[in-house]
Write an enzyme that holds these catalytic residues in place. Sequence first.
Site, short mmCIF file in Angstrom:
data_model
loop_
_atom_site.label_atom_id
_atom_site.label_comp_id
_atom_site.label_asym_id
_atom_site.label_seq_id
_atom_site.Cartn_x
_atom_site.Cartn_y
_atom_site.Cartn_z
N LYS A 1 -3.10 1.26 8.78
CA LYS A 1 -1.68 1.07 8.60
C LYS A 1 -1.37 0.44 7.25
O LYS A 1 -0.26 0.54 6.75
CB LYS A 1 -1.15 0.13 9.70
CG LYS A 1 -1.36 0.60 11.09
CD LYS A 1 -0.90 -0.55 12.07
CE LYS A 1 -1.25 -0.20 13.49
NZ LYS A 1 -1.09 -1.35 14.39
N GLY A 2 -2.34 -0.29 6.71
CA GLY A 2 -2.09 -1.15 5.55
C GLY A 2 -1.38 -0.50 4.38
O GLY A 2 -0.64 -1.16 3.65
N ASP B 1 -4.68 0.48 0.50
CA ASP B 1 -4.06 -0.80 0.16
C ASP B 1 -5.00 -1.70 -0.64
O ASP B 1 -4.62 -2.27 -1.65
CB ASP B 1 -3.57 -1.52 1.43
CG ASP B 1 -4.63 -1.61 2.53
OD1 ASP B 1 -5.77 -1.12 2.32
OD2 ASP B 1 -4.34 -2.18 3.59
N ASP C 1 -12.32 -3.39 -0.67
CA ASP C 1 -13.12 -4.59 -0.48
C ASP C 1 -14.60 -4.21 -0.59
O ASP C 1 -15.11 -4.08 -1.70
CB ASP C 1 -12.74 -5.21 0.88
CG ASP C 1 -13.37 -6.56 1.12
OD1 ASP C 1 -14.09 -7.06 0.24
OD2 ASP C 1 -13.15 -7.14 2.21
N PHE D 1 -8.68 -13.94 1.48
CA PHE D 1 -8.06 -13.07 2.46
C PHE D 1 -6.57 -12.94 2.15
O PHE D 1 -5.84 -13.92 2.16
CB PHE D 1 -8.28 -13.53 3.90
CG PHE D 1 -8.00 -12.41 4.85
CD1 PHE D 1 -8.96 -11.45 5.12
CD2 PHE D 1 -6.74 -12.26 5.41
CE1 PHE D 1 -8.69 -10.37 5.94
CE2 PHE D 1 -6.45 -11.17 6.24
CZ PHE D 1 -7.43 -10.24 6.50
N ASP E 1 -2.31 -7.00 6.56
CA ASP E 1 -2.09 -7.86 7.74
C ASP E 1 -3.24 -8.81 7.99
O ASP E 1 -4.35 -8.63 7.50
CB ASP E 1 -1.93 -6.99 8.98
CG ASP E 1 -3.28 -6.42 9.44
OD1 ASP E 1 -3.96 -5.79 8.61
OD2 ASP E 1 -3.65 -6.62 10.61
N ARG F 1 2.64 -8.15 7.49
CA ARG F 1 2.80 -6.92 6.70
C ARG F 1 4.16 -6.87 6.00
O ARG F 1 4.34 -6.17 5.01
CB ARG F 1 2.70 -5.69 7.63
CG ARG F 1 1.34 -5.48 8.26
CD ARG F 1 1.27 -4.10 8.90
NE ARG F 1 0.21 -3.96 9.87
CZ ARG F 1 -1.06 -3.65 9.59
NH1 ARG F 1 -1.41 -3.46 8.34
NH2 ARG F 1 -1.96 -3.53 10.55
#
Length: 178
Positions: A42-43, A99, A102, A151, A158, A164
């Site tokens: 979803k990010g 998004d 990492d 983070f 999120d 979000r």
Amino acid sequence: MHSDIVEILFTEDEIAAAVREMGARISADYKGKKLLLVAILKGSFVFMADLIRCIEGDVEVDFMAVSSYGAEAKHSGVVRINKDLEGLVENYHVLLVEDILDSGLTLTYLRKYLRSRNPQSLEIATLLLKEGKQEVPVDCKYVGLLCPDAFLVGYGLDYAERYRNLPYVGVLDPKIYV
Ligand code: IMP
Ligand code: MG
């Protein structure tokens, strides 16, 4: 500022400038080509929504949803596809929209998966890249903003499905997740 955020890393204006710049590059690079943006839910939905409005010329969108297999503490490198593409991509130049990059394991898997669908070309656009965190090298053509290993939440990102909606990207207070 939200009380769970310890620092705003990128303001709304800084994000908008980075997205505009990326959109301009994409518009030039894909001029006259059939472009399909594929957002990883979803990010990426907030970034995707802003990015397409910074792209000139025809552009189509599709969405995929993925989650990591197994225990969440360690990324296994295998992702489960919860929602697949709607259409065929053989006629399209595909740009994966993510998004944040990492470990790089999710995108490495997705790139291989989409490659097997035979698009005309396949590239990656990520809004954020955590510097020095990649466990596997990921060739990312478009990178919006470099960020430290913390983070982050906001602008689509999120923690446990929250934050979000924040218009900026911020560092989440570690006491929220320990
Ligand atoms: P990777 O496979 O480790 O590169 O994982 C990338 C995915 O993990 C991203 O698409 C995000 O959904 C999630 N992720 C990684 N870092 C963060 C973060 O700092 N905040 C929120 N989500 C993150
Ligand atoms: Mg994601």
